[in-house]
Design a protein around this motif. Structure first.
Motif, PDB file in Angstrom:
ATOM      1  N   ARG A 166     -18.260  -4.659   4.543  1.00 57.18           N
ATOM      2  CA  ARG A 166     -17.451  -3.946   5.533  1.00 57.18           C
ATOM      3  C   ARG A 166     -16.898  -2.619   5.032  1.00 57.18           C
ATOM      4  NH1 ARG A 166     -14.784  -9.595   7.769  1.00 57.18           N
ATOM      5  NH2 ARG A 166     -16.817 -10.504   8.290  1.00 57.18           N
ATOM      6  N   PRO A 167     -16.467  -2.502   3.774  1.00 55.15           N
ATOM      7  CA  PRO A 167     -16.040  -1.167   3.314  1.00 55.15           C
ATOM      8  C   PRO A 167     -17.158  -0.127   3.413  1.00 55.15           C
ATOM      9  CG  PRO A 167     -15.246  -2.860   1.816  1.00 55.15           C
ATOM     10  CD  PRO A 167     -16.203  -3.541   2.754  1.00 55.15           C
ATOM     11  N   GLN A 168     -18.393  -0.547   3.160  1.00 56.01           N
ATOM     12  CA  GLN A 168     -19.507   0.390   3.277  1.00 56.01           C
ATOM     13  C   GLN A 168     -19.716   0.809   4.725  1.00 56.01           C
ATOM     14  OE1 GLN A 168     -21.830   1.849   0.693  1.00 56.01           O
ATOM     15  NE2 GLN A 168     -21.632   3.063   2.560  1.00 56.01           N
ATOM     16  N   GLU A 225     -18.343  -9.921   4.794  1.00 56.76           N
ATOM     17  CA  GLU A 225     -17.095  -9.240   4.452  1.00 56.76           C
ATOM     18  C   GLU A 225     -17.291  -8.212   3.346  1.00 56.76           C
ATOM     19  OE1 GLU A 225     -12.444 -10.355   3.345  1.00 56.76           O
ATOM     20  OE2 GLU A 225     -13.938 -11.940   3.675  1.00 56.76           O
ATOM     21  N   GLU A 248      -5.555   4.017   7.456  1.00 50.84           N
ATOM     22  CA  GLU A 248      -6.326   3.457   6.344  1.00 50.84           C
ATOM     23  C   GLU A 248      -6.119   1.954   6.184  1.00 50.84           C
ATOM     24  OE1 GLU A 248      -8.888   3.270   3.065  1.00 50.84           O
ATOM     25  OE2 GLU A 248      -8.547   4.945   4.444  1.00 50.84           O
ATOM     26  N   HIS A 249      -4.901   1.485   6.362  1.00 48.07           N
ATOM     27  CA  HIS A 249      -4.577   0.117   5.973  1.00 48.07           C
ATOM     28  C   HIS A 249      -4.321  -0.840   7.138  1.00 48.07           C
ATOM     29  CE1 HIS A 249      -4.562   1.377   1.834  1.00 48.07           C
ATOM     30  NE2 HIS A 249      -3.683   2.331   2.098  1.00 48.07           N
ATOM     31  N   TYR A 258      -7.862   0.868  11.017  1.00 47.87           N
ATOM     32  CA  TYR A 258      -9.294   0.669  10.764  1.00 47.87           C
ATOM     33  C   TYR A 258      -9.637  -0.771  10.376  1.00 47.87           C
ATOM     34  CZ  TYR A 258     -11.895   5.038  11.250  1.00 47.87           C
ATOM     35  OH  TYR A 258     -12.553   6.121  11.752  1.00 47.87           O
ATOM     36  N   PRO A 259      -8.944  -1.363   9.400  1.00 48.31           N
ATOM     37  CA  PRO A 259      -9.353  -2.698   8.959  1.00 48.31           C
ATOM     38  C   PRO A 259      -9.335  -3.759  10.045  1.00 48.31           C
ATOM     39  CG  PRO A 259      -7.873  -1.696   7.359  1.00 48.31           C
ATOM     40  CD  PRO A 259      -7.868  -0.800   8.554  1.00 48.31           C
ATOM     41  N   HIS A 280       0.818  -1.216   0.000  1.00 46.80           N
ATOM     42  CA  HIS A 280       0.000   0.000   0.000  1.00 46.80           C
ATOM     43  C   HIS A 280       0.855   1.271   0.000  1.00 46.80           C
ATOM     44  CE1 HIS A 280      -3.683  -2.232   0.601  1.00 46.80           C
ATOM     45  NE2 HIS A 280      -3.203  -2.816   1.687  1.00 46.80           N
ATOM     46  N   ARG A 298     -17.392   1.007   6.949  1.00 43.34           N
ATOM     47  CA  ARG A 298     -16.309   1.928   7.243  1.00 43.34           C
ATOM     48  C   ARG A 298     -16.701   3.339   6.805  1.00 43.34           C
ATOM     49  NH1 ARG A 298     -10.676   3.029   6.599  1.00 43.34           N
ATOM     50  NH2 ARG A 298     -10.604   5.226   7.141  1.00 43.34           N
ATOM     51  N   GLN A 299     -17.303   3.455   5.614  1.00 44.53           N
ATOM     52  CA  GLN A 299     -17.695   4.768   5.119  1.00 44.53           C
ATOM     53  C   GLN A 299     -18.814   5.355   5.969  1.00 44.53           C
ATOM     54  OE1 GLN A 299     -16.298   6.724   2.628  1.00 44.53           O
ATOM     55  NE2 GLN A 299     -17.642   8.188   3.665  1.00 44.53           N
ATOM     56  N   SER A 318     -12.876  -5.615  10.971  1.00 41.70           N
ATOM     57  CA  SER A 318     -12.957  -7.032  10.608  1.00 41.70           C
ATOM     58  C   SER A 318     -13.370  -7.875  11.804  1.00 41.70           C
ATOM     59  CB  SER A 318     -11.603  -7.518  10.069  1.00 41.70           C
ATOM     60  OG  SER A 318     -11.265  -6.853   8.869  1.00 41.70           O
TER      61      SER A 318
END
Length: 427
Positions: A187-189, A184, A165-166, A169-170, A155, A191-192, A174
């Motif tokens: 999960r990005p949604q 899974e 970011e990497h 948060y993840p 990244h 986060r937003q 998770s």
């Protein structure tokens, strides 16, 4: 930051000379100094909340703990006033322009509930956070951390990677999503949505909250057909067996609260803690030379740079004489955790970061996770994730360093919290 008519949260700053508003730049930009000065004005200080309503600031360690365990101070103002709904948080939702039908999902949560509702809701989810359950999760937390750390170099841009970011948060999103039962792919949604909620931007909130609530209800409908052993399935079974114990709205609100609270604060504990150790190389050397100090280090980081600076508003359920001030029935109290955690009446040299400060095996000597009946439900999970994250990060990348000067680390100017926009590192 200035009080501008375009900022609905700052328009009231300065309206009441001598009464500090929670959006006052002195509190938002440097809360350690600002709330520290407020603490030295007296044990109870008159101020103003976001909506310009009066509030009593309580800032000293012993006083904050006393109010947190005093059940005469309640979380729901309507219960303090005998059912009358006159809640500053409701007015805040109105200021943000959120539809009234969505208010319960953000305001009628386990965080805002009083007994017996709080007791009932906490009992329904507490089984997922027992010491045994959290201990059993540790290998999975370690596995996720290892995977994320292995991916970090990929990244990097120009040799710099953003740890927030990497990694910061993840990891917790998770873990909490697996615990609750969030797929899974979603999960990005989440986060937003979490970022939108904490932004306190009316536009972002209005855009995020309706689809987030719809998504939770759709997830519940889908999971009903394939129940598993996750927390969401347990809540569905409870609801379907006896709807009087858990309503549809309560179930959706629990999911929202657990996922959001279960990753936002932990992410910034990891971020803040990493930045603190990198700017205190003596403490980092001490920690890496003795990893057994990790539990004590996480406690000290929660005290010294914890992500939550104020507790939920409390309301007096009766007239209460406290520390020489009469707090009238229904009046709001803002408990300030950050000033309590730096109170020189309780700590020797409180400004010094000292990862050996908290004796091993002793009860928490800070209020970073709160205190009393509303003590953070996920505190043990957050501590474990902090220990795993920091231990593995510096074991894998012992030469990690900040890619910018410490005073260039960017923090959003939001009241009541302490977080980083990014944490650029060279590995």
């Amino acid at each position: 930051m200035s009080a501008s008519p375009t900022n609905p949260l700052a328009v009231h700053v300065g309206k009441h000379p001598g009464e500090t508003n929670v959006m006052d730049p002195a509190l938002v930009i440097d809360p350690f100094k600002g709330y520290g000065e407020l603490r030295e004005q007296g044990p109870v200080v008159r101020g103003r909340f976001l909506d310009d309503s009066p509030v009593w600031f309580i800032t000293r360690f012993d006083d904050v703990r006393e109010v947190l365990r005093d059940q005469r101070f309640v979380n729901n103002r309507s219960s303090a006033l005998g059912g009358v709904d006159d809640n500053p948080l409701t007015r805040l939702m109105e200021t943000m322009g959120l539809p009234e039908e969505l208010h319960p999902y953000l305001l009628e949560t386990i965080l805002n509930a009083d007994a017996p509702d709080h007791t009932r809701l906490r009992r329904l989810v507490s089984r997922a956070f027992t010491a045994r359950k959290i201990n059993d999760l540790r290998p999975r937390v370690a596995q996720i951390a290892d995977e994320l750390l292995a991916q970090l170099p990929g990244h990097a841009e120009n040799g710099v990677v953003d740890l927030i970011e990497h990694f910061a948060y993840p990891l917790p999103i998770s873990v909490i999503c697996e615990l609750v039962g969030i797929p899974e792919a979603d999960r990005p949604q989440w986060r937003q949505w979490g970022a939108d909620l904490v932004s306190l931007s009316p536009e972002r909130l209005r855009a995020a909250v309706p689809p987030m609530i719809d998504h939770i209800h759709e997830l519940i409908r889908e999971r009903r057909g394939t129940l598993t052993d996750d927390l969401l399935s347990e809540l569905i079974r409870t609801h379907d067996d006896d709807g009087s114990r858990l309503s549809d709205v309560e179930m959706a609100t629990l999911v929202l609260t657990l996922v959001f609270a279960g990753h936002e604060t932990t992410a910034h504990l990891i971020g803040n803690g990493t930045a603190a150790l990198l700017t205190h190389p003596d403490q980092l050397r001490l920690l890496t030379s003795d990893p057994d100090l990790l539990p004590r280090a996480v406690h000290e980081l929660m005290r010294w740079c914890g992500p939550v600076h104020v507790a939920q508003l409390r309301y007096a359920s009766e007239d209460i004489d406290f520390a020489g001030t009469t707090i009238r029935k229904g009046e709001a109290v803002q408990l300030v955790l950050v000033s309590a955690n730096f109170d020189p009446r309780h700590y020797d040299d409180p400004d010094r970061l000292d990862i050996t400060r908290h004796p091993a095996g002793h009860a928490e000597n800070h209020v970073g996770f709160g205190h009393g009946m509303h003590y953070c439900l996920g505190a043990s999970l957050a501590r474990q994730e902090g220990e795993v994250a920091l231990g593995k990060l510096f074991a894998r990348y012992p030469d990690a360093s900040l890619a910018v000067e410490p005073d260039r680390l960017e923090r959003p100017e939001l009241p009541g919290g302490w977080r980083l926009v990014s944490l650029p590192l060279r590995l």
